[in-house]
Enzyme design. Structure first.
Site, mmCIF file in Angstrom:
data_model
loop_
_atom_site.group_PDB
_atom_site.id
_atom_site.type_symbol
_atom_site.label_atom_id
_atom_site.label_comp_id
_atom_site.label_asym_id
_atom_site.label_seq_id
_atom_site.Cartn_x
_atom_site.Cartn_y
_atom_site.Cartn_z
ATOM 1 N NE ARG A 148 -3.535 -2.282 2.780
ATOM 2 C CZ ARG A 148 -3.261 -3.402 3.451
ATOM 3 N NH1 ARG A 148 -2.079 -3.526 4.060
ATOM 4 N NH2 ARG A 148 -4.142 -4.384 3.525
ATOM 5 C CE LYS A 173 -8.015 -1.619 5.263
ATOM 6 N NZ LYS A 173 -8.477 -1.709 3.859
#
Length: 318
Positions: A148, A173
């Protein structure tokens, strides 16, 4: 009874309460701060109203109605909190602008497009500074690992193990950390970037792995703006067909290219998918399906396997 004189005070109280319960609310917090600023600009007085919520949602620049839907999704729990203390608070209806999580068709980069993307970073200004080489290395890492964007930008020097060829992603996350093995060519590129960075900064101490000439970690906004300039330079802003390439599409591309490579190697893709899911930092395999797209190469493999299965089925019939 709680008395709030401004929307900023309401937002601050809500964020304090939720964060005390363990929620980070990084992006949501930023959105709610923007909402409070919007209400202040409108000189809104009193509790949150549906009209104010809709006006702010419609101010989103995100295409295809997704932005307004996500803005209202952020406001709903905040409004429910406010209603506990201000019964006049109006809670925006769910799905007023449709679902907040819709899968926009990604652009899957070809090998040639990835080469063009990396080559175009050389034109970023200042040409003699760190910006071109930083963006070249960042884009290369995203394409090679499927990280990401936020994960890559938060990397510190100590997170890069060049000897073992490993990147440690810390508390990403869902507060998950993971080790991401690197291809030898990616490790070499990161080592070369460190040498260039040291030559450019001299004795200055970088406060992050990916930095510009001020030795500060680059932000997501800076990375997206640099990508926007590259996309303009390559003429990808107005594609003749298909969606406009996005920075996040490098993650989609990584997942699809993994499957193509596995099919070419003749391995059992179903057995490998949990490994891909772990590598990409997902909690479950179904999250990885979001990144798999029916590109022509994968559809051709699926069609070939279907024809083979159909032919085998006919042979087995008495």
């Amino acid at each position: 009874m709680t008395h709030w004189s401004s929307m900023h005070q309401r937002v601050a109280a809500y964020l304090r309460t939720r964060r005390a319960l363990g929620f980070t609310l990084t992006i949501e917090g930023q959105q709610l701060e923007r909402f409070a600023h919007f209400a202040e600009q409108r000189d809104h007085q009193g509790p949150l109203t549906l009209a104010l919520a809709v006006d702010w949602a419609n101010a989103s620049l995100t295409p295809e109605g997704l932005g307004p839907a996500r803005r209202l999704e952020t406001l709903r729990p905040f409004a429910k909190y406010c209603q506990l203390f201000e019964p006049q608070t109006e809670i925006p209806p769910a799905r007023l602008f449709g679902p907040a999580h819709r899968r926009l068709p990604p652009h899957i980069y070809s090998s040639q497009e990835l080469k063009q993307l990396l080559a175009a970073t050389a034109a970023l200004s200042p040409i003699e500074g760190l910006r071109p080489v930083t963006m070249h290395t960042l884009l290369g890492l995203l394409a090679a690992t499927g990280l990401r964007l936020g994960e890559a930008l938060r990397l510190q020097d100590q997170d890069i193990d060049l000897e073992r060829g490993m990147v440690e992603v810390r508390e990403s996350k869902f507060r998950k950390s993971r080790l991401v093995p690197l291809h030898a060519s990616t490790t070499e590129a990161l080592a070369e970037y460190l040498c260039v960075r040291q030559r450019c900064l001299g004795v200055a101490q970088a406060s992050g792995f990916f930095v510009f000439d001020n030795a500060r970690p680059i932000t997501g906004a800076q990375a997206r703006y640099a990508f926007h300039l590259i996309r303009q330079q390559l003429g990808w802003d107005k594609p003749a067909a298909g969606p406009k390439p996005r920075l996040y599409d490098l993650r989609h591309t990584f997942a699809c290219r993994c499957l193509l490579r596995w099919y070419a190697e003749g391995v059992d893709v179903n057995q490998r998918l949990p490994q891909l899911s772990t590598y990409m930092g997902h909690c479950k395999v179904s999250d990885t399906y979001w990144y798999l797209t029916g590109i022509p190469a994968l559809m051709a493999i699926a069609a070939e396997r279907f024809e083979l299965a159909a032919a085998t089925s006919e042979e087995d019939q008495p």
